[in-house]
Design an enzyme around this catalytic site. Structure first.
Site, PDB file in Angstrom:
ATOM      1  N   ALA A   1      -0.157  19.019 -36.500  1.00 15.68           N
ATOM      2  CA  ALA A   1       1.170  19.586 -36.645  1.00 15.68           C
ATOM      3  C   ALA A   1       1.159  20.730 -36.304  1.00 15.68           C
ATOM      4  CB  ALA A   1       1.718  19.043 -37.822  1.00 15.68           C
TER       5      ALA A   1
ATOM      6  N   ARG B   1      -7.396  18.655 -24.832  1.00 17.78           N
ATOM      7  CA  ARG B   1      -7.243  18.488 -23.423  1.00 17.78           C
ATOM      8  C   ARG B   1      -8.103  17.703 -22.821  1.00 17.78           C
ATOM      9  NH1 ARG B   1      -5.169  24.575 -23.717  1.00 17.78           N
ATOM     10  NH2 ARG B   1      -3.193  24.028 -24.575  1.00 17.78           N
TER      11      ARG B   1
ATOM     12  N   GLY C   1       5.839  -2.626  -4.310  1.00 17.72           N
ATOM     13  CA  GLY C   1       7.104  -3.058  -3.890  1.00 17.72           C
ATOM     14  C   GLY C   1       8.030  -3.565  -5.167  1.00 17.72           C
TER      15      GLY C   1
ATOM     16  N   GLU D   1      -0.170  18.394 -25.009  1.00 12.85           N
ATOM     17  CA  GLU D   1      -1.492  19.193 -25.188  1.00 12.85           C
ATOM     18  C   GLU D   1      -1.507  20.554 -24.247  1.00 12.85           C
ATOM     19  OE1 GLU D   1      -2.386  17.314 -27.485  1.00 12.85           O
ATOM     20  OE2 GLU D   1      -4.319  17.277 -28.000  1.00 12.85           O
TER      21      GLU D   1
HETATM   22  N1  COS Z   1      -9.943  29.327 -28.185  1.00  9.52           N
HETATM   23  C1  COS Z   1     -10.229  30.141 -29.150  1.00  9.52           C
HETATM   24  N2  COS Z   1      -9.433  31.329 -29.247  1.00  9.52           N
HETATM   25  C2  COS Z   1      -8.315  31.428 -28.509  1.00  9.52           C
HETATM   26  C3  COS Z   1      -8.150  30.320 -27.225  1.00  9.52           C
HETATM   27  C4  COS Z   1      -9.168  29.300 -27.320  1.00  9.52           C
HETATM   28  N3  COS Z   1      -8.912  28.314 -26.432  1.00  9.52           N
HETATM   29  N4  COS Z   1      -6.965  30.867 -26.677  1.00  9.52           N
HETATM   30  C5  COS Z   1      -6.786  31.929 -27.073  1.00  9.52           C
HETATM   31  N5  COS Z   1      -7.259  32.003 -28.252  1.00  9.52           N
HETATM   32  C6  COS Z   1      -7.187  33.417 -28.944  1.00  9.52           C
HETATM   33  C7  COS Z   1      -7.297  34.677 -28.003  1.00  9.52           C
HETATM   34  O1  COS Z   1      -8.589  35.142 -27.813  1.00  9.52           O
HETATM   35  C8  COS Z   1      -6.446  35.749 -28.940  1.00  9.52           C
HETATM   36  O2  COS Z   1      -7.327  36.162 -29.795  1.00  9.52           O
HETATM   37  P1  COS Z   1      -7.181  37.941 -30.226  1.00  9.52           P
HETATM   38  O3  COS Z   1      -5.723  38.224 -30.764  1.00  9.52           O
HETATM   39  O4  COS Z   1      -8.249  37.984 -31.212  1.00  9.52           O
HETATM   40  O5  COS Z   1      -7.493  38.613 -28.871  1.00  9.52           O
HETATM   41  C9  COS Z   1      -5.201  34.824 -29.521  1.00  9.52           C
HETATM   42  O6  COS Z   1      -5.821  33.414 -29.569  1.00  9.52           O
HETATM   43  C10 COS Z   1      -4.059  34.996 -28.990  1.00  9.52           C
HETATM   44  O7  COS Z   1      -4.304  34.190 -27.486  1.00  9.52           O
HETATM   45  P2  COS Z   1      -3.151  34.639 -26.224  1.00  9.52           P
HETATM   46  O8  COS Z   1      -2.986  36.073 -26.180  1.00  9.52           O
HETATM   47  O9  COS Z   1      -4.081  34.074 -24.960  1.00  9.52           O
HETATM   48  O10 COS Z   1      -2.166  34.114 -26.691  1.00  9.52           O
HETATM   49  P3  COS Z   1      -0.713  33.614 -25.949  1.00  9.52           P
HETATM   50  O11 COS Z   1       0.195  33.398 -27.030  1.00  9.52           O
HETATM   51  O12 COS Z   1      -0.643  34.554 -24.863  1.00  9.52           O
HETATM   52  O13 COS Z   1      -0.966  32.370 -25.079  1.00  9.52           O
HETATM   53  C11 COS Z   1      -1.167  30.062 -24.729  1.00  9.52           C
HETATM   54  C12 COS Z   1      -1.538  31.378 -25.488  1.00  9.52           C
HETATM   55  C13 COS Z   1      -0.156  29.913 -23.987  1.00  9.52           C
HETATM   56  C14 COS Z   1      -2.548  29.894 -23.746  1.00  9.52           C
HETATM   57  C15 COS Z   1      -0.947  28.925 -25.811  1.00  9.52           C
HETATM   58  O14 COS Z   1       0.157  29.335 -26.702  1.00  9.52           O
HETATM   59  C16 COS Z   1      -0.975  27.400 -25.601  1.00  9.52           C
HETATM   60  O15 COS Z   1      -1.928  26.920 -25.376  1.00  9.52           O
HETATM   61  N6  COS Z   1       0.179  27.145 -25.605  1.00  9.52           N
HETATM   62  C17 COS Z   1       0.551  25.692 -25.302  1.00  9.52           C
HETATM   63  C18 COS Z   1       0.565  24.946 -26.703  1.00  9.52           C
HETATM   64  C19 COS Z   1       0.203  23.514 -26.493  1.00  9.52           C
HETATM   65  O16 COS Z   1      -0.831  22.997 -25.882  1.00  9.52           O
HETATM   66  N7  COS Z   1       0.859  22.778 -27.310  1.00  9.52           N
HETATM   67  C20 COS Z   1       0.443  21.082 -27.336  1.00  9.52           C
HETATM   68  C21 COS Z   1       1.230  20.398 -28.431  1.00  9.52           C
HETATM   69  S1  COS Z   1       0.405  20.410 -29.657  1.00  9.52           S
HETATM   70  S2  COS Z   1       1.170  19.579 -30.962  1.00  9.52           S
END
Ligand code: COS
Length: 378
Positions: A123, A242, A338, A362
């Site tokens: 969640a 993923r 088709g 995801e």
């Molecule tokens: N593993 C471990 N740590 C991670 C990571 C990973 N794969 N990806 C990011 N982090 C860490 C970063 O290192 C960063 O840490 P610090 O603050 O200590 O530097 C922190 O998390 C924040 O990362 P980031 O700045 O990249 O966050 P953003 O908000 O810019 O972006 C995304 C993150 C967009 C990649 C993320 O929000 C995402 O994956 N969104 C999609 C969500 C999703 O997949 N939802 C699916 C449904 S789930 S029900």
């Protein structure tokens, strides 16, 4: 590099393939229509030892690896992608979250899911925190030796069916994503209820719902890992998830491809099987290559995870490539069949509907491009 599956994996693949034909194929169309989850079949997979494949034997797993897990989701999803996603969410996103806890927590809350006795759920997503997963507003406020959770989670796969939940909530809202923490919550905890159950375009047999938390009290011992580390745990769990979705999408693509291949060989028009039209034969050649590329990408990501290499970027690449392949192959399969392709009994229309969500959940494929491109230019 070895592109061949070894004997043990081939045997696993054959066993799951047989299970899918015997146990999942019968009724898959009806379950899709009725939005009915194959819980009995899921539990049977567990009894046969095919649920917690990558996890240690002490936890009830099979002591295998993530390639075993990917192959299993792929084979399940060739026939029933709804079961494929339920399996993936429980075993990677839920278990992956709880593995950040103590040994005691892991032993208490993962074996039932690892053994396939029940489902787990993850969640994180909220109405205003989808791609921007750090934008959650659900809170977990510490009161004495308890946390009190308030908020609404949405699009929770397995929500109505799961016994165990990994719930992400803000312990320090002023810090945003850095104030996010992870908790274990059991089904039936007072203050925790299932909200709207979604009526979906695809993966209709999987159960997806809202989760409602109203003054939901959980013991402080339900905090997983450290307060404020929740965002990182969620991201790590999603990296594993993923690989699961990529495997699911690969299975959907392969399932539709095989139906189309057989159809082209048996369907005759203008006095010959329709595969003798070079346009269709060449189309199949292209799709075959697309599927093989997708397969290598997800198998590589699974092996990267198993063998301790960084797998976040490989998982995002595999997720994007496999899910685009699933959408493309299923759409072409419907076209090649088709009028029959449009009909339920031929399965490919369901596969096309199932494929669509793989490009979205995801982490949307746009988010995968963000992750991959950030890595290129860091
Ligand atoms: N593993 C471990 N740590 C991670 C990571 C990973 N794969 N990806 C990011 N982090 C860490 C970063 O290192 C960063 O840490 P610090 O603050 O200590 O530097 C922190 O998390 C924040 O990362 P980031 O700045 O990249 O966050 P953003 O908000 O810019 O972006 C995304 C993150 C967009 C990649 C993320 O929000 C995402 O994956 N969104 C999609 C969500 C999703 O997949 N939802 C699916 C449904 S789930 S029900």
């Amino acid at each position: 590099m070895n592109f061949q599956l070894d004997e043990k994996r081939l045997a696993l693949q054959a066993a799951i393939r047989e299970f899918a034909q015997n146990e999942l194929l019968p009724g898959v169309i009806e379950r899709d229509e009725a939005s009915q989850f194959p819980l009995e079949q899921y539990k049977k997979l567990g009894e046969l030892g095919y649920a917690g494949l990558p996890y240690p034997v002490e936890l009830g797993g099979a002591g295998g690896d993530y390639l075993d897990y990917a192959i299993t989701i792929e084979e399940i999803s060739k026939v029933d992608a709804s079961l494929g996603i339920a399996y993936s969410i429980g075993l990677s996103a839920y278990v992956g979250s709880i593995l950040n806890g103590t040994d005691e927590q892991i032993k208490a809350w993962t074996p039932d899911v690892i053994q396939g006795k029940c489902l787990g759920s993850f969640a994180l997503t909220e109405p205003n925190a989808g791609s921007d997963a750090g934008g959650c507003v659900t809170t977990a406020v510490k009161k004495g030796d308890k946390y009190v959770i308030n908020g609404l989670k949405c699009f929770n796969t397995n929500g109505p069916l799961a016994e165990h939940f990994a719930v992400y909530a803000l312990t320090q809202p002023e810090l945003g994503a850095k104030g996010l923490s992870c908790f274990h919550v059991d089904k039936g905890t007072p203050g925790f209820s299932i909200g709207k159950i979604e009526n979906k375009m695809g993966i209709r047999a999987a159960q997806v719902s809202e989760l409602i938390f109203e003054e939901c009290e959980i013991p402080e011992t339900a905090l997983i890992g450290k307060e404020g580390d929740g965002f990182k745990y969620a991201m790590k769990a999603l990296d594993g998830g993923r690989i699961g979705v990529a495997s699911q999408a690969l299975g959907i693509a392969e399932g539709a491809f095989e139906i189309a291949r057989k159809y082209l060989m048996t369907r005759e028009q203008f006095g010959k099987p329709i595969y003798k039209n070079q346009h269709l034969a060449f189309k199949m050649a292209e799709l075959e290559c697309e599927i093989e590329m997708a397969k290598y990408m997800v198998y590589k990501a699974a092996l990267d995870k198993s063998e301790g290499r960084p797998y976040s970027i490989p998982a995002s690449k595999a997720k994007m490539v496999c899910t685009n392949a699933a959408m493309h192959v299923t759409t072409e399969a419907v076209q090649m069949l088709g009028g029959n392709g449009f009909m339920r009994e031929y399965h490919v229309e369901r596969m096309m509907r199932d494929a669509k969500i793989t490009q979205i959940y995801e982490g949307t494929n746009e988010i995968q491009k963000l992750i991959i491109s950030r890595d290129l230019f860091k």
